[in-house]
Design an enzyme around this catalytic site. Structure first.
Site, short mmCIF file in Angstrom:
data_model
loop_
_atom_site.label_atom_id
_atom_site.label_comp_id
_atom_site.label_asym_id
_atom_site.label_seq_id
_atom_site.Cartn_x
_atom_site.Cartn_y
_atom_site.Cartn_z
N GLY A 162 0.90 -1.35 -0.05
CA GLY A 162 0.09 0.04 -0.03
C GLY A 162 0.85 1.31 0.03
CG LEU A 216 2.32 3.83 6.10
CD1 LEU A 216 3.04 5.41 6.06
CD2 LEU A 216 1.37 3.72 7.39
CG ASP A 267 -4.57 -14.68 6.70
OD1 ASP A 267 -4.87 -13.46 7.01
OD2 ASP A 267 -5.14 -15.85 6.64
CB ILE A 268 -1.90 -9.70 9.58
CG1 ILE A 268 -3.13 -8.95 8.95
CG2 ILE A 268 -0.55 -9.34 9.12
CD1 ILE A 268 -3.05 -7.57 9.22
CE1 TYR A 315 -13.16 -5.26 3.91
CE2 TYR A 315 -14.05 -2.87 4.30
CZ TYR A 315 -14.24 -4.17 3.87
OH TYR A 315 -15.25 -4.11 3.14
CB THR A 364 -9.03 6.32 10.61
OG1 THR A 364 -9.49 7.38 9.82
CG2 THR A 364 -9.93 5.42 11.55
CE1 TYR A 398 -11.43 2.01 7.57
CE2 TYR A 398 -12.19 4.08 8.53
CZ TYR A 398 -10.73 3.19 8.15
OH TYR A 398 -9.67 3.70 7.78
#
Length: 286
Positions: free
Chosen positions: A9, A11, A35-36, A62, A102, A126
């Site tokens: 991504g 970042l 796979d975290i 996500y 966020t 989210y």
């Protein structure tokens, strides 16, 4: 050795760039390699590498805010449970840990910049998952940095700036909302100042976005003016668009805590966009 998750991504890309510039050893993984959402797989991965990982940086998330309203379970797995599990693995191996949250965790009712002391009031699936992730990580491991940011853009992926540029190529008129206000954040700055914070070893919750404040309209206008678009940009309202997830009207983050700890001021969002556009030009994308 540094382990990056979600490395493909925006970042993750910029962390890799900085580590290469500094000749630091790192392992860059994305979901195909690691796979975290499976803590046993993460433990096995770390053990199999048979090296001393002293820092885990979780850039995976996500991020489809609207789709999360339908995919609640997957959103919680990636934004709440996985960040906590990575913190537990970091604790087991004695590594420092950085993960990201966020501005969406706030409902926008404050109308002044949000500090780390303000209580989250998420408006969507989210943002609920992100808020839960923050809490779980901070409870799980004392050597964690949880960094809230806002409106991230970078060279490695799609983002609002790119969307605006793409729209401008085929349209003479654009309507962009002016009632969503926060701060656009350049992913390179987010990575760079995260590392400056890491060096202090003053763990905890921090806000890190570029300096200044902007609406989506302000951001779009700056981008369009910078590329010399000759069309007409109109102001729109969020109510003009039907979106599944509710968004805060105001969610600017206050960087004061982080800036005091590192002894530096974060660059402005306009500076970030200037450098982002220069990157696009250098790559022949603009």
């Amino acid at each position: 050795m540094i382990l990056i998750t979600g490395a493909n991504g925006q970042l993750g890309h910029d962390f890799q760039r900085i580590f290469k510039e500094r000749n630091l050893d790192f392992i860059a993984t994305d979901y195909k390699e690691l796979d975290i959402t499976n803590i046993d797989a993460v433990r096995e991965f770390v053990k199999d590498k048979n090296i001393n990982i002293n820092l885990i940086i979780n850039c995976a998330a996500y991020n489809n805010v609207d789709k999360a309203e339908e995919e609640k379970e997957m959103c919680y797995k990636l934004n709440a449970v996985a960040p906590r599990d990575l913190a537990l693995v970091a604790k087991e191996i004695g590594a420092d840990y950085i993960t990201y949250s966020t501005d969406f965790v706030f409902d926008g009712s404050k109308n002044t910049p949000y500090t780390e002391e303000d209580i989250p009031k998420p408006l969507s699936v989210y943002s609920q998952a992100k808020a839960e992730g923050e809490k779980l990580v901070l409870e799980a491991y004392t050597r964690s940095f949880v960094i809230r940011t806002s409106w991230v853009f970078g060279i490695a992926n799609n983002n609002f700036n790119r969307q605006v540029i793409n729209w401008s190529k085929s349209r003479d008129t654009l309507g962009i909302v002016d009632d969503q206000v926060s701060v656009p954040t350049y992913s390179y700055d987010l990575a760079l100042y995260s590392l400056k914070l890491l060096e202090t070893k003053k763990y905890g919750l921090y806000h890190l976005s570029n300096s200044g404040v902007a609406s989506k309209y302000d951001q779009a206008k700056y981008v369009l003016d910078s590329i010399g678009w000759k069309g007409t940009l109109n102001r729109a309202k969020s109510s003009d668009f039907i979106l599944p997830a509710k968004r805060a009207e105001y969610s600017k983050l206050d960087n004061s805590k982080l800036e005091t700890v590192i002894g530096e001021k974060i660059p402005t969002w306009e500076s970030g966009i200037d450098r982002f556009l220069n990157e696009m030009r250098e790559k022949g994308e603009l």
